[in-house]
Write an enzyme that holds these catalytic residues in place. Structure first.
Site, PDB file in Angstrom:
ATOM      1  CG  ASP A   1      -2.019   1.114   1.177  1.00 17.91           C
ATOM      2  OD1 ASP A   1      -1.937   1.852   0.431  1.00 17.91           O
ATOM      3  OD2 ASP A   1      -2.600   1.345   2.233  1.00 17.91           O
TER       4      ASP A   1
ATOM      5  CG  ASN B   1       0.502   4.332 -13.526  1.00 20.44           C
ATOM      6  OD1 ASN B   1       0.168   4.977 -14.077  1.00 20.44           O
ATOM      7  ND2 ASN B   1      -0.378   3.265 -13.072  1.00 20.44           N
TER       8      ASN B   1
ATOM      9  CE1 TYR C   1      -5.814  12.405 -10.097  1.00 19.42           C
ATOM     10  CE2 TYR C   1      -6.639  13.819 -11.750  1.00 19.42           C
ATOM     11  CZ  TYR C   1      -5.901  12.661 -11.466  1.00 19.42           C
ATOM     12  OH  TYR C   1      -5.270  11.916 -12.312  1.00 19.42           O
TER      13      TYR C   1
ATOM     14  CE  LYS D   1      -2.126  12.261 -10.776  1.00 18.21           C
ATOM     15  NZ  LYS D   1      -1.243  11.110 -10.784  1.00 18.21           N
TER      16      LYS D   1
END
Length: 252
Positions: free
Chosen positions: A58, A85, A151, A155
């Site tokens: 994890d 990724n 999010y 990013k």
């Protein structure tokens, strides 16, 4: 970009996080076809034949990141490519995003890549390796009906980390680049789409020809091809770049 010489990557050891489904699976398979030794990481057990070994961990926890780094230290003398990724994307409004989902985004999308590069630095130094961070167009372009503050923040932070690491590690021969995909046709995409209200789903599908100049969503293989290029000698003078692979979405 030019064709990648077949088997150019055959001597490389590649670690792909989130490497057993979606974009990560396509990246693992592409490197494997090139002859690379691929190690995948994921939360669940996998029998995916694209990898020489799978680490069940994890990465949203410091312990999970240490588990991966310990495995690589114990079994590999060098690491040629680290593909960060693994990630999560939950689209909810600012007011509906409490600290739990916020911290989950931070842990997996941003802290895990930082920890893995830090902890695997000796192996990357040994090979003058490269790091490939999988970002998103959401770092700089938003869509109607897709509230993405948590999010997008992570990013955007990953893009900043990509540049900072490229600057810091370049003198050691380590290259760090990113890929910012547009919407890619993956199981995660369909799961997120199903979570939208019906009208929002219909609106998104109808908007694809207007959003994407090439008129279609991406396929995982579109991203995998660029990842292999970035790991190849053809990209030997590229570092600090975040390449949009988005069908033209961010041109407007």
């Amino acid at each position: 970009m030019g064709a990648i010489v077949m088997n150019e990557l055959s001597e490389q050891t590649v670690l792909v996080t989130g490497g057993t489904k979606g974009i990560g699976l396509a990246i693992s398979q592409a490197f494997s076809r090139q002859g690379a030794r691929v190690i995948t990481v994921g939360r669940h057990h996998s029998d995916e034949p694209a990898s020489a070994h799978h680490i069940q961990a994890d990465l949203s926890t410091p312990e999970g990141c240490r588990q991966v780094a310990d495995y690589v230290r114990e079994t590999e003398t060098r690491l040629d490519v680290l593909v960060n990724n693994a990630g999560m994307a939950r689209f909810s409004t600012l007011g509906a995003t409490d600290d739990g989902p916020l911290e989950a985004h931070m842990a997996l999308n941003l802290l895990a890549p930082y920890r893995l590069v830090r902890d695997l630095l000796p192996q990357l130094r040994e090979s003058s390796g490269c790091v490939i961070n999988i970002s998103s167009y959401f770092a700089r372009r938003m869509l109607p009906d897709r509230p993405s503050s948590a999010y997008s923040m992570t990013k955007g932070g990953l893009d900043a980390l990509t540049g900072a690491l490229a600057f810091e590690l370049g003198p050691e021969g380590i290259r760090v680049n990113g890929i910012a995909p547009g919407t890619v046709d993956t199981p995660q995409f369909h799961q997120n789409l199903e979570g939208l209200p019906e009208q929002a789903r219909i609106s998104f599908q109808q908007a694809i020809p207007q959003l994407y100049p090439l008129g279609r969503l991406g396929q995982p293989e579109d991203i995998a091809a660029v990842a292999c290029f970035l790991a190849s000698h053809q990209a030997s003078w590229m570092t600090g770049a975040v390449i949009p692979v988005d069908g033209g979405l961010t041109t407007h």
